[in-house]
Every structure is written in C-alpha cells, then in structure tokens.
Design an enzyme around this catalytic site. Structure first.
Site, PDB file in Angstrom:
ATOM      1  CB  VAL A  11      13.430  14.764 106.497  1.00  0.00           C
ATOM      2  CG1 VAL A  11      13.356  15.928 107.469  1.00  0.00           C
ATOM      3  CG2 VAL A  11      14.441  13.744 106.990  1.00  0.00           C
ATOM      4  CB  THR A 121      21.756  15.798 107.645  1.00  0.00           C
ATOM      5  OG1 THR A 121      20.678  15.177 108.334  1.00  0.00           O
ATOM      6  CG2 THR A 121      23.062  15.545 108.382  1.00  0.00           C
ATOM      7  CG  LEU A 157      12.344  11.352 110.632  1.00  0.00           C
ATOM      8  CD1 LEU A 157      12.578  10.415 109.469  1.00  0.00           C
ATOM      9  CD2 LEU A 157      11.061  12.134 110.425  1.00  0.00           C
ATOM     10  CB  CYS A 264      21.078   8.688 107.597  1.00  0.00           C
ATOM     11  SG  CYS A 264      19.467   9.234 107.007  1.00  0.00           S
ATOM     12  NE  ARG A 331      17.548   6.735  99.842  1.00  0.00           N
ATOM     13  CZ  ARG A 331      17.057   7.846 100.363  1.00  0.00           C
ATOM     14  NH1 ARG A 331      17.561   9.001 100.035  1.00  0.00           N
ATOM     15  NH2 ARG A 331      16.048   7.802 101.220  1.00  0.00           N
TER      16      ARG A 331
END
Ligand code: UGA
Length: 443
Positions: A11, A121, A157, A264, A331
């Site tokens: 990010v 986040t 994104l 995420c 991940r």
C-alpha cells in the site's frame, strides 16, 4: 504538497509512487534499512506489474526520496500517510503495534498544521484512538497539537493490479471530522476520476472491512454453490454467469474454486469477527465464510486422494503457489496449504509458480521446485492447478499428459478446458464443474 509515506509495503509503496506521479514530492520512510536500500538502487522489494518502472521514473524526476529516519522525513511535511502493517494477532484480532510505534515516532517531528492520513486497514475506532494518543503526547511534550488533523483514507488496491488500481480508484473515501482535513484531501485528489465520499472516520474504517468481508463472503457463497452443483452434475461457472447477469449481483468475485487467500481477506474477515463480538453482535455469517474457505483445501486434497487411491509416494505436480496470479505473494495462499497437506500425507510434490517460488522456498524448503511447468509434470501421477495464472491454460497439455504416469488433472481454479483434457486421455476434475475423462479404476 510535501508528503511522507510511512511503511513501504504494497500500500505505502504504490500510494507514494502514484502520488509522486501526480506531481507531489514524496518521501518514502521505512524502519527497515534493507528495504530502503533496495529502493534506493531502483529495485522494488515486491513483484507488482509496472511498479519498478514507476519507481525508476519518479526517482529520475526527483520527486521521490527515501529515508529510515523520522527526524529527517517528517518535519516540514503537509501530509503524513501511515501505511504500516496491521496483521492478525494470535486471537485473530488486529495487531496495532506497528501503528502505535509509528505514531509515537511521529510525535516530536510533526508540523503543527500537518494532516495525518491512516491508510492501513484498522478496526473501527482506531482513527479516534490514534488522534487521542498523538494529541496527548504532544501536549505532554509541550508541542502545539490544536491544528493537527487526522484522516481515515482506506485503500482498495488489489495485488497484481495495484498500480492500475491506485491510478484508477473506483472511489475515494475520506473519513474526517475537521474541515481543514477534508479540504486538504480534496485538493490532493482533485484530478482523480472517482467519486469522493466524505464520511466519519468510523464509517471510513468500516467501509474497508465491510467491502473486503462482503467480497470474501461472495466467494464463499459461490463455493458453497459449487458443492451443490457437483452433487447434481451442474457447472458452477454457468450458475455464476446466470447470477452475475443480475446487475444487483454482478459477475465479479463469483469464480468458484479453491477460495480466497492473501494478506487481506482472511485477516480482515477474522478482524471483523472480533469487532462484531466485541459489541455483542453475531459473527455467524463471517464464521461460515471462513469455514467454507478452509474446507476448500481439504476438499481438493480429498478429491486427489480419491482419484489416486491414496497420496503416499504419489508424484504430484503443483502449479501455482502465489495466492492469486500476477504476484509473488504467498501469504495465506491456498495452494501452499495444499502443498503442506500433500507433504504431510507423504506425497512427492514438485511445484512451479511464475513468480512466487523464491518466497515459497523460504517457507517450504522441503518442496521440490521445477524450472518450468512442463518439468514439474514429467512422471507425475497428478497435476494440481492451484493458482489461476493465465499461462497455465496455454500449456501444451497434450505433451504434458503424454509425459505423466497417470493422467489426473485437478483444476482447483476451474480454468482449464476439461473436455479437451479428457479427449487427450486425461482425467479432469474441477471444483463444482463436471468431471471429464475416464479414471484408471473405470477399467
Ligand atoms: C483485496 C481486495 O480485492 C482489494 O480491494 C483490497 O484493497 C485488498 O484486498 C486489501 O485489503 O488490501 P487482494 O487480496 O489483492 O485484494 O486480491 P483479490 O483480487 O481480492 O483476491 C483475493 C483472493 O480471492 C485471491 O486468493 C483470489 O484467488 C480469490 N478469489 C477472487 C476467488 O477465489 N474468486 C473470485 O471470484 C475472486
């Protein structure tokens, strides 16, 4: 404007460089000296299409500088973007350690009129907590604090298309309480072709979680339908197509298969579960989203076990280790989880991924790695496609099948032409799509 971006992961790096491209002067600050040293040589620490070119261009234009020091990178800046990691802790809640450390480090160096923008986040309520913390520390230190403002400006994104997404946002969410902060952010984004949504910080924080959790839920829903399709000989791709033609539903994020991974969705859904429970609200809908997603990996392993009559000493070619195409990120990769399960069942696994093998080798050194997909498949009993890299659809399947020991293809992303594989003598299985071809047991 003069901007510092703290934290140069996906990010931070992409945001900082696109702001520079837009004409701002940006300092990229990270406490990791290795990461900053690599960036200084023009090398991106992550694989992301178009990122290295953007880095080179902005450095050449003199719009980007790098630093590992707050005292150098923060004074005199109009805006400081916080883009540090917010991973899950052992309980699945969000770990705000990196954010706390960044805030403490900012205290003595911020300009009195600075706007601090949180892009990481963070759970609902974090922006207000962060502002309180910073203001308290500034007061304790006798520093001016009255005109420092805070903004929650979540990022949407996607890895693999991060640069494009950052240049072409579909919405810009600005969560703030001060007019000054709204005006600064509106000025920053005035050239963007996207709606700007002014909201409260809490609303901005929730927009991010709600969006990710909703998309994750959409994926788990179609995966549940995939199982029902399979039980009835139906093809989930056609069901998804039919659903997606309803504009209220839309066709995207209805690709059934192995489910979601990445840095995420899994962490954000887990965090939202915690946030709901903290307020005494039910998280069942999200618990189920996670459960269905976990079950995709075991389903794939069960299918393979059934097709091969056991996994011990079977040779499996695993195509795809990245959690999605066009990234080297492993991940929470579902493909990597399959690899772990296969190794645990004493299968001999040879893997190939166009970009993620170096990262995977650090995590799973016991896996064999092939130089190309064809090499991975030679002599294999089964090929498992775990990531939908487009290149896997273009492979010379006739030759691959000819070189296999038994010809089982488990397409966990429903991306191959099952009928064509069956015509070439293979036994094709997908996830919620009709199987094709004869099994060895058919005689
Ligand atoms: C996701 C969101 O899409 C971004 O909007 C958000 O900014 C980002 O998280 C974040 O919070 O930073 P990302 O994790 O990069 O982006 O990847 P996605 O394209 O959303 O895919 C996530 C996972 O879902 C992948 O494993 C993908 O294979 C899987 N997926 C996606 C499916 O299984 N089916 C689909 O139909 C779509």
């Amino acid at each position: 404007m003069r901007i510092t971006v703290v934290g140069v992961g996906y990010v931070g790096l992409v945001t900082g460089l696109t702001l520079a491209e837009q004409g701002e002067y940006v300092t990229l600050l990270d406490v990791d000296p290795v990461r900053i040293a690599r960036l200084r040589t023009g090398e991106s620490p992550i694989y992301e299409p178009g990122l290295e070119e953007l880095l080179t261009a902005q450095v050449a234009l003199g719009r980007v500088t790098f630093s590992t020091r707050y005292d150098e990178a923060v004074p005199g800046r109009d805006l400081v973007f916080l883009c540090v990691g917010t991973p899950s802790n052992a309980m699945g809640a969000t770990d705000l350690d990196q954010l706390s450390r960044a805030l403490e480090a900012l205290v003595p160096h911020l300009d009195p009129e600075c706007t601090v923008v949180i892009k990481s986040t963070v759970p609902v309520g974090t922006n207000r907590w962060a502002k309180d913390l910073l203001v308290t520390r500034r007061r304790q230190a006798g520093l001016p604090w009255e005109n420092i403002s805070f903004v929650s400006n979540p990022e949407f994104l996607r890895e693999g298309s991060a640069v494009w997404d950052s240049r072409n946002p579909d919405r810009i969410v600005i969560g703030a309480t001060e007019d000054h902060a709204f005006r600064t952010m509106e000025r920053l984004y005035e050239g963007a072709q996207a709606p700007i949504l002014p909201v409260l910080p809490e609303e901005a924080e929730l927009i991010k979680y709600a969006s990710n959790a909703f998309l994750a839920q959409k994926i788990s829903f179609i995966n549940l339908m995939a199982d029902l399709c399979e039980a009835h000989g139906a093809d989930v791709r056609r069901v998804a197509e039919g659903m997606g033609l309803d504009p209220r539903i839309g066709p995207r994020f209805l690709a059934a298969g192995l489910g979601f991974g990445g840095s995420c969705f899994p962490k954000d859904v887990r965090s939202l579960v915690h946030q709901l429970k903290a307020k005494g609200l039910s998280s069942i809908i999200l618990d189920e989203t996670l459960r269905i997603n976990r079950a995709r990996v075991s389903l794939a392993v069960r299918k393979l076990t059934g097709a091969l009559g056991g996994l011990a000493n079977r040779r499996i070619a695993l195509l795809g280790l990245a959690f999605k195409p066009n990234t080297d990120d492993i991940r929470e990769s579902q493909g990597l989880k399959i690899a772990e399960a296969l190794i645990a069942a004493s299968a001999q696994v040879t893997a190939y991924d166009p970009e993620a093998m170096a990262n995977a080798a650090e995590r799973l050194p016991e896996l064999q790695y092939a130089a190309n997909p064809e090499e991975a498949c030679v002599g294999a009993d089964a090929v498992v496609v775990a990531t939908d890299w487009p290149v896997f659809a273009e492979l010379p399947w006739e030759r691959i099948l000819a070189d296999m020991r038994s010809k089982v293809i488990l397409d966990c992303r429903n991306m191959l032409d099952g009928a064509a594989i069956a015509e070439l003598g293979g036994r094709y299985m997908g996830m919620g799509v009709p199987a094709a071809g004869r099994s060895d047991q058919d005689g």
